[in-house]
Write a protein that holds these residues in place. Structure first.
Motif, PDB file in Angstrom:
ATOM      1  N   ASP A  68       1.010  -1.263   0.018  1.00 38.97           N
ATOM      2  CA  ASP A  68      -0.033   0.091   0.037  1.00 38.97           C
ATOM      3  C   ASP A  68       0.840   1.219   0.032  1.00 38.97           C
ATOM      4  O   ASP A  68       0.440   2.235  -0.714  1.00 38.97           O
ATOM      5  CB  ASP A  68      -0.802   0.010   1.154  1.00 38.97           C
ATOM      6  CG  ASP A  68      -1.855  -1.126   1.242  1.00 38.97           C
ATOM      7  OD1 ASP A  68      -2.195  -1.622   0.086  1.00 38.97           O
ATOM      8  OD2 ASP A  68      -2.318  -1.602   2.246  1.00 38.97           O
ATOM      9  N   SER A  71       2.530   1.662  -3.462  1.00 41.92           N
ATOM     10  CA  SER A  71       1.133   2.189  -4.287  1.00 41.92           C
ATOM     11  C   SER A  71       1.244   3.587  -4.154  1.00 41.92           C
ATOM     12  O   SER A  71       1.053   4.610  -5.139  1.00 41.92           O
ATOM     13  CB  SER A  71      -0.089   1.487  -3.937  1.00 41.92           C
ATOM     14  OG  SER A  71      -1.245   1.998  -4.710  1.00 41.92           O
ATOM     15  N   TRP A  86      -1.723   3.212  -9.281  1.00 43.42           N
ATOM     16  CA  TRP A  86      -3.148   2.910  -9.189  1.00 43.42           C
ATOM     17  C   TRP A  86      -3.624   1.285  -9.330  1.00 43.42           C
ATOM     18  O   TRP A  86      -4.638   1.105  -8.709  1.00 43.42           O
ATOM     19  CB  TRP A  86      -4.072   3.850 -10.326  1.00 43.42           C
ATOM     20  CG  TRP A  86      -3.860   5.280 -10.112  1.00 43.42           C
ATOM     21  CD1 TRP A  86      -3.059   6.276 -10.581  1.00 43.42           C
ATOM     22  CD2 TRP A  86      -4.722   6.034  -8.818  1.00 43.42           C
ATOM     23  NE1 TRP A  86      -3.275   7.278  -9.974  1.00 43.42           N
ATOM     24  CE2 TRP A  86      -4.302   7.321  -9.004  1.00 43.42           C
ATOM     25  CE3 TRP A  86      -5.656   5.307  -8.121  1.00 43.42           C
ATOM     26  CZ2 TRP A  86      -4.801   8.208  -8.183  1.00 43.42           C
ATOM     27  CZ3 TRP A  86      -6.144   6.585  -7.229  1.00 43.42           C
ATOM     28  CH2 TRP A  86      -5.791   7.762  -7.304  1.00 43.42           C
ATOM     29  N   ARG A  89      -3.798   0.104  -6.029  1.00 42.43           N
ATOM     30  CA  ARG A  89      -4.841   0.540  -4.973  1.00 42.43           C
ATOM     31  C   ARG A  89      -5.903  -0.201  -4.636  1.00 42.43           C
ATOM     32  O   ARG A  89      -6.255  -0.109  -3.564  1.00 42.43           O
ATOM     33  CB  ARG A  89      -4.914   1.893  -5.566  1.00 42.43           C
ATOM     34  CG  ARG A  89      -5.768   2.701  -4.576  1.00 42.43           C
ATOM     35  CD  ARG A  89      -6.040   4.162  -4.933  1.00 42.43           C
ATOM     36  NE  ARG A  89      -6.160   5.179  -3.885  1.00 42.43           N
ATOM     37  CZ  ARG A  89      -7.405   5.174  -3.031  1.00 42.43           C
ATOM     38  NH1 ARG A  89      -7.994   4.235  -3.146  1.00 42.43           N
ATOM     39  NH2 ARG A  89      -7.689   6.031  -2.340  1.00 42.43           N
ATOM     40  N   SER A  94      -4.507  -5.121  -3.251  1.00 39.54           N
ATOM     41  CA  SER A  94      -3.925  -4.763  -2.273  1.00 39.54           C
ATOM     42  C   SER A  94      -3.754  -6.003  -1.355  1.00 39.54           C
ATOM     43  O   SER A  94      -2.548  -6.503  -0.640  1.00 39.54           O
ATOM     44  CB  SER A  94      -4.326  -3.619  -1.370  1.00 39.54           C
ATOM     45  OG  SER A  94      -3.451  -3.335  -0.174  1.00 39.54           O
TER      46      SER A  94
END
Length: 130
Positions: A68, A71, A86, A89, A94
């Motif tokens: 995360d 990201s 993206w 995300r 994730s």
């Protein structure tokens, strides 16, 4: 008060340091990419367990760990990195990225550039999201 984004990694791990150096050279971002050993963990609201188990992203509006955090970092980089950020995300992506991230983290001492000093032990149910 506006806080400059920070991306935290393990500076004692050669694999992590090499990865962070790649980020600094190739993934230009407004974030400060620093080892946790040089960060003021208390002021960032991080614990030793947080930084020992995953990379961290901290800014004014969010905190993220592991894939995360990667990201978020990619979404704050040049236009050609943003799609990768993206893509990581969505919650389902994730959730699937965490086991892969933990596999790499548990084996980072075996990764290119890794050394025995990179070895860590993660709990079997390491964080899925922060």
């Amino acid at each position: 008060m506006h806080m400059k984004p920070v991306f935290i990694f393990d500076g004692d791990c050669a694999f992590c340091t090499n990865s962070a150096e790649f980020l600094k050279r190739r993934v230009r971002t407004d974030a400060e990419v620093i080892p946790w050993q040089e960060a003021d963990l208390d002021s960032l609201g991080l614990t030793f367990e947080d930084v020992e188990t995953a990379v961290q992203w901290i800014d004014d509006t969010q905190r993220a760990a592991g894939p995360d955090a990667i990201s978020v970092l990619l979404r704050h980089a040049q236009w050609y990195w943003k799609p990768f950020g993206w893509a990581l995300r969505p919650a389902l992506v994730s959730k699937m990225a965490w086991p892969l991230y933990n596999l790499v983290a548990r084996n980072r001492h075996r990764m290119p550039g890794g050394t025995a000093a990179c070895a860590i032990s993660l709990p079997p149910s390491s964080k899925e999201s922060v």
